[in-house]
Design a protein around this motif. Sequence first.
Motif, short mmCIF file in Angstrom:
data_model
loop_
_atom_site.label_atom_id
_atom_site.label_comp_id
_atom_site.label_asym_id
_atom_site.label_seq_id
_atom_site.Cartn_x
_atom_site.Cartn_y
_atom_site.Cartn_z
N GLU A 419 0.83 -1.21 0.00
CA GLU A 419 0.00 0.00 0.00
C GLU A 419 0.86 1.26 0.00
O GLU A 419 0.54 2.25 -0.64
N LEU A 420 2.00 1.19 0.73
CA LEU A 420 2.90 2.34 0.79
C LEU A 420 4.33 1.85 0.73
O LEU A 420 4.74 1.01 1.54
N THR A 421 5.07 2.38 -0.20
CA THR A 421 6.51 2.11 -0.30
C THR A 421 7.24 3.42 -0.06
O THR A 421 6.91 4.44 -0.67
N LEU A 422 8.24 3.40 0.83
CA LEU A 422 9.01 4.59 1.16
C LEU A 422 10.35 4.55 0.43
O LEU A 422 11.00 3.50 0.35
N ALA A 423 10.75 5.69 -0.09
CA ALA A 423 12.05 5.81 -0.76
C ALA A 423 12.72 7.10 -0.30
O ALA A 423 12.07 8.00 0.24
N THR A 424 14.01 7.17 -0.55
CA THR A 424 14.78 8.36 -0.20
C THR A 424 15.27 9.04 -1.48
O THR A 424 15.71 8.37 -2.41
N GLU A 425 15.17 10.33 -1.48
CA GLU A 425 15.59 11.13 -2.63
C GLU A 425 16.99 10.72 -3.08
O GLU A 425 17.88 10.51 -2.26
N SER A 426 17.15 10.56 -4.43
CA SER A 426 18.41 10.22 -5.09
C SER A 426 18.80 8.76 -4.92
O SER A 426 19.82 8.33 -5.45
N GLY A 427 17.99 7.98 -4.20
CA GLY A 427 18.31 6.56 -4.00
C GLY A 427 17.65 5.68 -5.04
O GLY A 427 17.19 6.12 -6.09
N GLU A 428 17.59 4.39 -4.73
CA GLU A 428 16.95 3.38 -5.58
C GLU A 428 15.83 2.74 -4.80
O GLU A 428 15.95 2.52 -3.59
N VAL A 429 14.73 2.41 -5.46
CA VAL A 429 13.60 1.79 -4.79
C VAL A 429 13.08 0.63 -5.63
O VAL A 429 13.15 0.66 -6.87
N ALA A 430 12.58 -0.41 -4.94
CA ALA A 430 11.97 -1.57 -5.60
C ALA A 430 10.52 -1.67 -5.14
O ALA A 430 10.25 -1.69 -3.93
N ILE A 431 9.59 -1.70 -6.09
CA ILE A 431 8.17 -1.89 -5.78
C ILE A 431 7.81 -3.29 -6.29
O ILE A 431 7.91 -3.58 -7.48
N HIS A 432 7.41 -4.13 -5.37
CA HIS A 432 7.21 -5.55 -5.69
C HIS A 432 5.80 -5.83 -6.20
O HIS A 432 4.83 -5.20 -5.76
N CYS A 433 5.72 -6.83 -7.10
CA CYS A 433 4.43 -7.28 -7.62
C CYS A 433 4.60 -8.73 -8.07
O CYS A 433 5.18 -8.99 -9.12
N GLY A 434 4.13 -9.69 -7.26
CA GLY A 434 4.28 -11.10 -7.57
C GLY A 434 3.09 -11.62 -8.36
O GLY A 434 1.94 -11.47 -7.94
N VAL A 435 3.38 -12.24 -9.52
CA VAL A 435 2.29 -12.67 -10.41
C VAL A 435 2.39 -14.17 -10.68
O VAL A 435 3.44 -14.79 -10.51
N GLN A 488 -6.40 -10.95 -17.08
CA GLN A 488 -5.54 -9.87 -16.63
C GLN A 488 -5.99 -9.41 -15.25
O GLN A 488 -7.13 -9.66 -14.83
N GLN A 489 -5.07 -8.73 -14.55
CA GLN A 489 -5.39 -8.19 -13.23
C GLN A 489 -4.50 -6.99 -12.96
O GLN A 489 -3.36 -6.92 -13.44
N THR A 490 -5.05 -6.04 -12.20
CA THR A 490 -4.33 -4.80 -11.88
C THR A 490 -4.36 -4.56 -10.38
O THR A 490 -5.40 -4.78 -9.73
N GLU A 491 -3.25 -4.12 -9.83
CA GLU A 491 -3.17 -3.72 -8.43
C GLU A 491 -2.36 -2.43 -8.33
O GLU A 491 -1.55 -2.12 -9.21
N PHE A 492 -2.59 -1.67 -7.23
CA PHE A 492 -1.99 -0.35 -7.08
C PHE A 492 -1.16 -0.29 -5.81
O PHE A 492 -1.40 -1.02 -4.85
N GLY A 493 -0.20 0.62 -5.80
CA GLY A 493 0.57 0.91 -4.61
C GLY A 493 1.07 2.35 -4.66
O GLY A 493 1.31 2.90 -5.75
N LEU A 494 1.25 2.98 -3.50
CA LEU A 494 1.66 4.37 -3.42
C LEU A 494 3.15 4.46 -3.07
O LEU A 494 3.63 3.75 -2.18
N LEU A 495 3.86 5.32 -3.78
CA LEU A 495 5.28 5.58 -3.49
C LEU A 495 5.41 6.97 -2.86
O LEU A 495 4.91 7.96 -3.42
N TYR A 496 6.06 7.01 -1.70
CA TYR A 496 6.32 8.30 -1.03
C TYR A 496 7.83 8.49 -0.97
O TYR A 496 8.57 7.59 -0.53
N VAL A 497 8.31 9.65 -1.41
CA VAL A 497 9.74 9.94 -1.46
C VAL A 497 10.09 10.92 -0.35
O VAL A 497 9.50 12.01 -0.27
#
Length: 577
Positions: A419-435, A488-497
């Motif tokens: 639902e929420l993934t946190l990242a830091t400015e200038s870094g790298e982030v991974a948002i997971h989605c297992g299918v 097909q299927q769709t899911e959502f997630g929010l990224l906050y930097v």
Amino acid sequence: MVLPRRDRILILIACCLAVVSTQVIDYTSPPSITEEPEAYYIVDPRVNAQLKCVARGNPTPTYVWKKNGRDVELTDRVTMTDGTLVIEEPHERLDDGTYQCYANNNYGTALSNKITLRVGNMGRFTPKEVEQNNININSGAKLECNAPSGIPDPKIFWSLKLPKVLTYTNRVNQDPEGNLIFSNVVESDTDTYFCNALAEMLGEMRVSPAFNVSVLTLSPAQQRAPVLLYHPELDVVALRGETLSMKCLADAFPTPTVSWEGLTKPLPEERTTYPSFGQEVLIADVKFEDEGEYRCTASNAIGSPARWSVKVRVEAAPYWAIDHQDETIPPYSDFTMECLAEGIPPPAISWLVNGQTIPNPDTNRRRRVSGNKIHFTNAKADDSDVYQCMASNTHGKIMTSMYLNVLAVPARIEQPPPELTLATESGEVAIHCGVFGSPKPRVTWSFNGQEVSGGRYETLENGTLIIQDVGFNDRGLYKCYARNEFGQQTEFGLLYVKKKTEIQQKPSDEYVKEDENAQFDCSATYDSSMELTIFWERDGERLQTDLPTSRYSTNSEDSLVIRRTQMSDTNDYTCVA
């Protein structure tokens, strides 16, 4: 006194937290062998034989053991618990044979490799009269052991009448067949000798009839050049990964020295040893590049040396060239299952399905076996089975199982983005989605309604989205979209930097007189949702600024204060936020 300072080194530490949602999925699966005995299993007859077979699968597999192709009959003496076959009081006549474990459930059958079980045993020396050997001094001699056979091979050694284990030298040694070789005899060799065969597993030893040796001194043998009494065959086969042993023993007076050399290439120094006073050469962990010609030389400065050349050919038991995987394919598709094994001689490949030989001609017209491949045309659900590939040559057999699952499953997302993934400015982030799905779903991502790919964006094979050099403009809603031909299927997630932590006011060099106070100022900008901590290091070590007795302290603005400076305070100080 003025104290020099160099530029400060600033270390920035940023943290990001990720919230990961998990979901437990209960899949059905065919059996797969995960634990099995060694291919050659020797058991002490005083100890129960235990052939352990473990397989995973859902539903839980059931087990059947076969011996020489027939089901093992379970009795009070032969029992099975959770796949482990136990044989009490094993006997070679009853229990020697080739065993194989079959693990079954509703989705197929998996097989272990074939296991050769041998019950340990030990023969006896052939009875005979005492053997009298009258040998002229300085002559060479050979005492033939003719040791009994055993499972495993017994350890052979010679002893004297006392009894006393014979100590080998470069003059008196044992050949690989267990015979005792004298390069030349001396008067003190007069004694009674025995050949011993030791079965360490059984705790048993057999002793040969006596060999009397009398050294005669009236007609001493003359000095002579070496003549080889034992040497390897002209052609020797060494197996990849094993240890190659070759030995040369010579008749000569004076006692010769024996050495080994490579003729086509040097002996591999890091893997080669020369036991038995240099008469033997051992090459450990044999490799294909060890193939070539080698030579032993026996010399004693009398006449010409004795030489023997050996051509070593390196062969290999079968081994897998790839890691074979289960496969899931959609109905009505074409597919080729391949089995890749290597070895010398090249392994022969044979196929089974659920432990049964595939008939020739095949009754399944959609399936065609061609050497190391099985071709499926217009595959259907009833082609779903566990297939076994067996590779064999003169040095051994290996087997692997592969599950072919012909399955039509609409694309579905089993591990949606957090639902929420946190990242830091200038870094790298991974948002997971297992299918999951059959055929394998294609995964795409969109951000605020626009598909993202390439550049800073990468979608991994497992569906995870990687974003490099994250910025505040990357904040927002991300959509994972999985699809195949069946759905097909769709899911959502929010990224906050979050804003990265940065040093705003850097500390500057301080020049003070001894016993004066010094102060370094430091401040940082950071994300308002995080708590800022600033500490100080001296020469890479964190300073303790909260001790009452310390001359180092920090004020309310996180500045480092050094009271009553001393010469020993000259150093580099680092502000860490």
